[in-house]
Enzyme design. Structure first.
Site, PDB file in Angstrom:
ATOM      1  N   LYS A 201       0.856  -1.174   0.000  1.00 33.85           N
ATOM      2  CA  LYS A 201       0.000   0.000   0.000  1.00 33.85           C
ATOM      3  C   LYS A 201       0.898   1.231   0.000  1.00 33.85           C
ATOM      4  CE  LYS A 201      -3.684   2.212   2.571  1.00 33.85           C
ATOM      5  NZ  LYS A 201      -4.638   2.062   3.684  1.00 33.85           N
ATOM      6  N   LYS A 255      -2.185  -1.494  -3.948  1.00 34.42           N
ATOM      7  CA  LYS A 255      -3.046  -0.329  -3.860  1.00 34.42           C
ATOM      8  C   LYS A 255      -2.224   0.949  -3.877  1.00 34.42           C
ATOM      9  CE  LYS A 255      -6.214   1.524  -0.520  1.00 34.42           C
ATOM     10  NZ  LYS A 255      -6.492   1.567   0.875  1.00 34.42           N
TER      11      LYS A 255
HETATM   12  C1  PBG Z   1      -7.444   3.215   5.397  1.00 35.13           C
HETATM   13  C2  PBG Z   1      -7.799   2.967   3.986  1.00 35.13           C
HETATM   14  C3  PBG Z   1      -7.633   3.877   2.938  1.00 35.13           C
HETATM   15  C4  PBG Z   1      -8.204   3.289   1.801  1.00 35.13           C
HETATM   16  C5  PBG Z   1      -8.687   2.035   2.174  1.00 35.13           C
HETATM   17  N1  PBG Z   1      -8.406   1.845   3.539  1.00 35.13           N
HETATM   18  C6  PBG Z   1      -7.090   5.264   2.911  1.00 35.13           C
HETATM   19  C7  PBG Z   1      -5.829   5.606   3.553  1.00 35.13           C
HETATM   20  O1  PBG Z   1      -4.953   4.764   3.780  1.00 35.13           O
HETATM   21  O2  PBG Z   1      -5.672   6.780   3.847  1.00 35.13           O
HETATM   22  C8  PBG Z   1      -8.275   3.955   0.461  1.00 35.13           C
HETATM   23  C9  PBG Z   1      -9.305   3.456  -0.472  1.00 35.13           C
HETATM   24  C10 PBG Z   1      -9.586   4.368  -1.606  1.00 35.13           C
HETATM   25  O3  PBG Z   1      -8.951   5.427  -1.793  1.00 35.13           O
HETATM   26  O4  PBG Z   1     -10.492   4.024  -2.375  1.00 35.13           O
HETATM   27  N2  PBG Z   1      -6.654   2.307   6.048  1.00 35.13           N
END
Ligand code: PBG
Length: 329
Positions: A201, A255
């Protein structure tokens, strides 16, 4: 590798007709390839639009069955739950994450009671929807504490598993949390609860609209670079995945999606593990606003989604997953 040559070989021959293009297509999508994220909100009879994500809504729990019904009818294998937590319930430690009557727990109980195993439910494991500072873990100064955060994530995981969650998806990026969560699940009778690790991520600007959707946008005072990955790196992605596989992850997530297709392919080639791609909120917003403005036609959605399959993803988490009848037809 390349056999034959022009003019006896003409690649356009097989492109001439639609039937022929279909005959030799290398990749395709079905509803089984999708996970639908659902945003939950307190209250009754609510279907709230989200400004930055046209066509995506927050639903109150009494409205959720309608959405899940449709997901099952359309053949989706799984939905993912995300809460918009009432700001009054947020604090520095994110204690609402451990409340068995929080939005996610209530939704888990009611969906599982009604639909049993007709559809899988995935839940994020992270503290950001519950903390007053919007970070995924416990904050000391500007730094998110690792081991102290894991202690809470273990309890959040156990609680969600008890409520019926099928797939726990740690999205927090703490080191070592997959192993700790797996250990405590096994010890407490949840051997069959799956873990989908958000192993790779990146600290990304593409999450902006999501943070509006779950109400963390105004809260964050600093970025998430001391725990989420640096987008300059790809070898590091392999190390993250290798560790999470050792610690017991059943599947891994990359992601955001579209800017990281190389990473999906790299992981698929190096580890034969199911890889999911998250087409995140910012990607959805770019495409949807572009279509709304008339800059693109709608087939830009299918083109983007197919790219995930081509790169080797097994499935895609996408805000388009409830709009497939139009996209895939
Ligand atoms: C939080 C989380 C995020 C997303 C999914 N879980 C955002 C972040 O890490 O700030 C993002 C999903 C999206 O942008 O569609 N743990």
């Amino acid at each position: 590798m390349i056999t034959g040559k022009f003019p006896s070989l003409r690649l356009r021959r097989s492109r001439k007709n639609n039937w022929s293009r279909r005959l030799i297509e290398e990749n395709n999508l079905t509803s089984s390839d999708f996970v639908l994220p659902l945003f939950l909100i307190e209250g009754k009879n609510k279907k709230q639009s989200i400004k930055s994500m046209p066509g995506v809504y927050r639903y109150s729990l009494d409205k959720i069955n309608f959405v899940v019904d449709k997901a099952i009818k359309n053949g989706l294998p799984m939905v993912a739950l995300f809460p918009y937590t009432n700001p009054r319930k947020k604090n520095h430690l994110g204690t609402e994450s451990l409340n068995e009557d929080n939005l996610v727990c209530k939704a888990l109980r009611s969906i599982k009671k009604k639909y049993k195993n007709e559809i899988g439910i995935m839940c994020d494991v992270a503290l950001d929807p519950y903390t007053s500072h919007g970070h995924d873990g416990l904050l000391r100064g500007k730094y998110v504490l690792n081991d102290e955060t894991i202690k809470i994530l273990i309890n959040q995981s156990l609680l969600q598993a008890q409520m019926g969650c099928d797939v726990l998806a740690p999205s927090d990026m703490m080191d070592g949390r997959i192993g700790e969560i797996r250990k405590s699940l096994d010890k407490n009778g949840f051997k069959m609860t799956q873990i989908l690790s958000y192993a790779v991520k990146y600290a990304s600007s593409f999450y902006g609209p999501f943070r509006e959707a779950v109400g963390t946008k105004g809260l964050l005072k600093t970025d998430k670079k001391n725990y989420q990955m640096d987008f300059r790196n790809s070898n590091e992605a392999l190390r993250e995945v290798a560790l999470d596989i050792k610690e017991g992850a059943d599947m891994v997530m990359v992601k955001p999606g579209l800017p990281y297709l190389d990473i999906i392919k790299l992981i698929k080639e190096n580890f034969k593990i199911p890889v999911l791609a998250y087409q995140v909120s910012g990607e959805y917003s770019l495409l949807s606003h572009g279509i709304k403005k008339g800059l693109f036609d709608k087939s830009i959605i299918l083109e983007s989604l197919i790219s995930f399959k081509r790169s080797g993803a097994n499935a895609i988490v996408s805000y388009y997953a409830d709009k497939l009848d139009e996209i895939l037809k």
